[in-house]
Design an enzyme around this catalytic site. Structure first.
Site, short mmCIF file in Angstrom:
data_model
loop_
_atom_site.label_atom_id
_atom_site.label_comp_id
_atom_site.label_asym_id
_atom_site.label_seq_id
_atom_site.Cartn_x
_atom_site.Cartn_y
_atom_site.Cartn_z
N SER A 190 0.86 -1.19 0.00
CA SER A 190 0.00 0.00 0.00
C SER A 190 0.89 1.23 0.00
O SER A 190 2.05 1.18 0.43
CB SER A 190 -0.86 0.00 1.27
OG SER A 190 -1.41 1.28 1.49
N TYR A 193 -1.69 -1.28 10.43
CA TYR A 193 -1.88 -1.55 8.99
C TYR A 193 -0.68 -1.04 8.19
O TYR A 193 -0.10 -1.77 7.39
CB TYR A 193 -3.17 -0.88 8.51
CG TYR A 193 -3.41 -1.05 7.02
CD1 TYR A 193 -3.92 -2.24 6.52
CD2 TYR A 193 -3.11 -0.04 6.12
CE1 TYR A 193 -4.13 -2.42 5.15
CE2 TYR A 193 -3.30 -0.20 4.76
CZ TYR A 193 -3.82 -1.39 4.28
OH TYR A 193 -4.00 -1.55 2.92
N1 LIG Z 1 -8.63 -0.68 -1.28
C1 LIG Z 1 -7.60 0.15 -1.19
O1 LIG Z 1 -7.73 1.38 -1.30
C2 LIG Z 1 -6.22 -0.41 -0.97
C3 LIG Z 1 -5.16 0.51 -0.95
C4 LIG Z 1 -3.88 0.03 -0.76
C5 LIG Z 1 -3.66 -1.32 -0.62
N2 LIG Z 1 -4.71 -2.17 -0.64
C6 LIG Z 1 -4.42 -3.59 -0.47
O2 LIG Z 1 -5.06 -4.33 -1.48
C7 LIG Z 1 -5.42 -5.62 -0.98
C8 LIG Z 1 -6.88 -5.87 -1.24
O3 LIG Z 1 -7.62 -4.92 -0.50
P1 LIG Z 1 -9.16 -4.65 -0.73
O4 LIG Z 1 -9.33 -3.20 -0.69
O5 LIG Z 1 -9.67 -5.43 -1.88
O6 LIG Z 1 -9.71 -5.25 0.63
P2 LIG Z 1 -11.14 -5.86 0.97
O7 LIG Z 1 -12.18 -5.23 0.12
O8 LIG Z 1 -11.29 -5.77 2.43
O9 LIG Z 1 -10.98 -7.39 0.54
C9 LIG Z 1 -10.12 -8.19 1.26
C10 LIG Z 1 -10.20 -9.61 0.78
O10 LIG Z 1 -9.49 -10.39 1.73
C11 LIG Z 1 -10.36 -11.39 2.25
N3 LIG Z 1 -10.13 -11.52 3.67
C12 LIG Z 1 -10.17 -10.55 4.61
N4 LIG Z 1 -9.87 -11.05 5.82
C13 LIG Z 1 -9.64 -12.37 5.63
C14 LIG Z 1 -9.29 -13.42 6.48
N5 LIG Z 1 -9.11 -13.24 7.79
N6 LIG Z 1 -9.12 -14.66 5.97
C15 LIG Z 1 -9.31 -14.89 4.66
N7 LIG Z 1 -9.64 -13.92 3.78
C16 LIG Z 1 -9.82 -12.68 4.26
C17 LIG Z 1 -11.75 -10.92 1.99
O11 LIG Z 1 -12.51 -12.09 1.88
P3 LIG Z 1 -14.00 -12.23 2.47
O12 LIG Z 1 -14.82 -11.62 1.43
O13 LIG Z 1 -14.19 -13.69 2.61
O14 LIG Z 1 -14.04 -11.48 3.74
C18 LIG Z 1 -11.60 -10.16 0.67
O15 LIG Z 1 -11.64 -11.05 -0.41
C19 LIG Z 1 -5.04 -5.61 0.49
O16 LIG Z 1 -3.79 -6.21 0.65
C20 LIG Z 1 -4.97 -4.14 0.84
O17 LIG Z 1 -4.11 -3.90 1.92
C21 LIG Z 1 -5.99 -1.75 -0.81
#
Ligand SMILES: NC(=O)c1ccc[n+]([C@@H]2O[C@H](COP(=O)([O-])OP(=O)(O)OC[C@H]3O[C@@H](n4cnc5c(N)ncnc54)[C@H](OP(=O)(O)O)[C@@H]3O)[C@@H](O)[C@H]2O)c1
Length: 250
Positions: A127, A140
């Site tokens: 991130s 985080y």
């Molecule tokens: N969104 C942003 O702006 C952003 C920015 C920078 C970096 N990132 C990074 O991008 C990646 C994806 O983020 P996102 O925004 O798509 O997050 P998200 O919408 O919260 O999705 C997270 C995913 O991880 C799964 N997950 C969460 N907790 C879990 C657990 N304990 N065990 C198994 N699976 C789990 C969720 O599955 P379930 O549906 O089953 O809960 C979902 O598929 C992350 O590494 C995040 O740090 C995101």
């Protein structure tokens, strides 16, 4: 990332904790892209003990690309001080297990077969928060710094063996984690971000994932320097920018 990889011709294994969501996504990938899928239910907050089952389920599969995408914020989605959640001890462990241990253990599981083929790709989602310490996102941001640092080091270790390891460090993508803000020039839709990020594979081991986020990352030290966010006014500004209502004077 999974549908985009399927579109590029790969069969896909999806690992997450919610079986019905996994099965729905797997069916959609099969329908749209005609690829084979497999789902593995695992809760990555579970610590070291979950990896035996995952390893067993992956037995016999040739894993060409590993995407370590799973992550969670600390004690819910809002910015908060370290102790401002119900169970700090558990929340701390959950973030470490989900954001750090998952990447390290999944890498350990798939790397040997990649090395023996002298071919493989590992993409680790970091991130922009990895680039500086962030008050109110301490766990985080620090976990994402680990992801980026680990990825860059392992990339150098295994490049001569034919393995590509990439850290992807986005700004804001409209997902559950960010409570789905309206997409625009600064905020990407996940499908657009995934497509652009995959296009950067092989270009660099350290990317923002898309042009808009690369420019924002470049400008960030000027617009919001790190020293500023470590002042009380800077933290309040951070809260205003992110729309949180938490009062720091409490
Ligand atoms: N969104 C942003 O702006 C952003 C920015 C920078 C970096 N990132 C990074 O991008 C990646 C994806 O983020 P996102 O925004 O798509 O997050 P998200 O919408 O919260 O999705 C997270 C995913 O991880 C799964 N997950 C969460 N907790 C879990 C657990 N304990 N065990 C198994 N699976 C789990 C969720 O599955 P379930 O549906 O089953 O809960 C979902 O598929 C992350 O590494 C995040 O740090 C995101």
């Amino acid at each position: 990332m999974a549908p985009k990889l399927a579109r590029r011709g790969l069969n896909v294994v999806l690992i997450s904790r919610n079986l019905s969501k996994l099965e729905l996504e797997a069916k959609e990938i099969e329908r749209l892209h005609g690829r084979r899928t497999r789902v593995i239910q695992a809760d990555f907050t579970g610590g070291l003990q979950i990896y035996g089952d995952i390893e067993a389920e992956l037995q016999g599969l040739e894993v060409g690309v590993l995407v370590n995408n799973v992550a969670m914020t600390y004690g819910g989605n809002k910015l908060k001080r370290l102790l401002d959640c119900e169970n700090p001890a558990k929340s701390m462990m959950d973030v470490v297990n989900c954001n750090i241990l998952s990447m390290v253990q999944m890498t350990r599981i798939v790397l040997p077969q990649m090395v023996s083929r002298r071919r493989g790709v590992i993409v680790n989602l970091s991130s922009v928060a990895s680039l500086r310490s962030v008050p109110l996102l301490a766990m985080y941001a620090a976990s994402k710094a680990f992801v980026r640092s680990f990825s860059l080091a392992v990339a150098t270790e295994y490049r001569p063996l034919g393995i590509t390891v990439q850290a992807v460090s986005p700004c804001v993508v409209s997902t559950n984690m960010t409570s789905h803000p309206t997409p625009g020039p600064l905020i990407k839709l996940p499908e657009d971000f995934a497509r652009e990020a995959l296009d950067t594979l092989g270009l660099s081991s350290d990317v923002s994932g898309c042009l808009s986020h690369a420019l924002q990352t470049l400008l960030m030290p000027v617009v919001l320097p790190e020293w500023l966010i470590h002042t009380p006014w800077g933290s309040q500004l951070l809260l205003k920018v992110t729309g949180s209502l938490m009062d720091l004077s409490e």
